[in-house]
Design a protein around this motif. Structure first.
Motif, short mmCIF file in Angstrom:
data_model
loop_
_atom_site.label_atom_id
_atom_site.label_comp_id
_atom_site.label_asym_id
_atom_site.label_seq_id
_atom_site.Cartn_x
_atom_site.Cartn_y
_atom_site.Cartn_z
N HIS A 25 0.80 -1.22 0.00
CA HIS A 25 0.00 0.00 0.00
C HIS A 25 0.84 1.28 0.00
N LEU A 26 2.14 1.18 0.29
CA LEU A 26 2.98 2.37 0.41
C LEU A 26 3.10 3.14 -0.91
N LEU A 27 2.84 2.50 -2.04
CA LEU A 27 2.91 3.19 -3.32
C LEU A 27 1.54 3.50 -3.90
N ASP A 28 0.49 3.29 -3.12
CA ASP A 28 -0.87 3.53 -3.62
C ASP A 28 -1.12 4.99 -3.98
N ASP A 29 -0.29 5.92 -3.49
CA ASP A 29 -0.44 7.34 -3.80
C ASP A 29 0.85 7.97 -4.31
N PHE A 30 1.76 7.18 -4.87
CA PHE A 30 3.07 7.68 -5.27
C PHE A 30 2.95 8.59 -6.50
N PRO A 31 3.45 9.83 -6.41
CA PRO A 31 3.35 10.77 -7.53
C PRO A 31 4.10 10.28 -8.77
N GLY A 32 3.46 10.43 -9.92
CA GLY A 32 4.08 10.06 -11.19
C GLY A 32 3.93 8.60 -11.57
N LEU A 33 3.35 7.78 -10.69
CA LEU A 33 3.19 6.35 -10.95
C LEU A 33 1.79 6.07 -11.48
N ALA A 34 1.70 5.50 -12.67
CA ALA A 34 0.40 5.06 -13.18
C ALA A 34 -0.02 3.82 -12.40
N PHE A 35 0.86 2.78 -12.41
CA PHE A 35 0.59 1.61 -11.58
C PHE A 35 1.86 0.83 -11.30
#
Length: 181
Positions: A25-35
């Motif tokens: 879940h730590l990357l669920d809101d990472f800027p610049g990441l589509a998925f």
């Protein structure tokens, strides 16, 4: 972008599943990441000859990818498993399929060379269009490695995927900025 950790044949893959459950879940809101698709292959499951952790990322921005690679998450991963070679491609397109709102369970990576006699743009367009709206398709990303002139098509499926390419089980999908490119 993708990196792979091939693990020993007797490695307890439950360790990877627990790690993803705790930290995915730590990357669920990472800027610049589509998925980011948290992917595994398990020796003897679905024909896999290896145990492997091999996440796949689709970045909307190069700055997001750079920030991730120099950040604490990748630093911790590298400390635990060693710093992996990171493959990266130029994203050429993303198609959201009819199951885009469903959780993917399976991913497939297909790669093929683009011969000099073939127009690279036409090859990329055909790779994306060739999927149409197949039932169970969550998303399809197409990318190009211009150093090797290799086309990569990465698909996420809500159910078992077609039996071709390198198949993975999806443990988690972070999708902070997924939408058609």
């Amino acid at each position: 972008m993708q990196y792979e950790f091939t693990l020993p044949a007797d490695y307890d893959m439950g360790i990877i599943r627990e790690r993803v459950a705790a930290k995915g879940h730590l990357l669920d809101d990472f800027p610049g990441l589509a998925f980011k698709a948290y992917l595994v292959r398990e020796r003897g499951v679905a024909g896999s000859p290896v145990n492997q952790y091999a996440p796949f990322y689709l970045w909307r921005t190069g700055a997001g990818m750079t920030e991730f690679l120099r950040g604490p998450g990748f630093r911790t991963l590298s400390a635990d498993f060693g710093r992996p070679p990171v493959r990266h491609w130029l994203a050429a397109g993303l198609h959201l399929g009819p199951a885009a709102d469903r959780e993917p369970t399976t991913a497939v990576r297909e790669q093929r060379p683009v011969p000099e006699t073939e127009d690279a743009g036409e090859a990329l367009d055909a790779a994306l269009a060739g999927l149409g709206d197949r039932p169970g398709l969550c998303a399809a990303a197409v990318a190009l490695d211009p150093e090797r002139w290799e086309l990569t098509r990465f698909t996420l499926w809500h159910h078992d995927a077609p039996d071709h390419g390198t198949r993975y089980r999806v443990l988690h999908l972070s999708r902070p900025e997924i939408r058609d490119l």
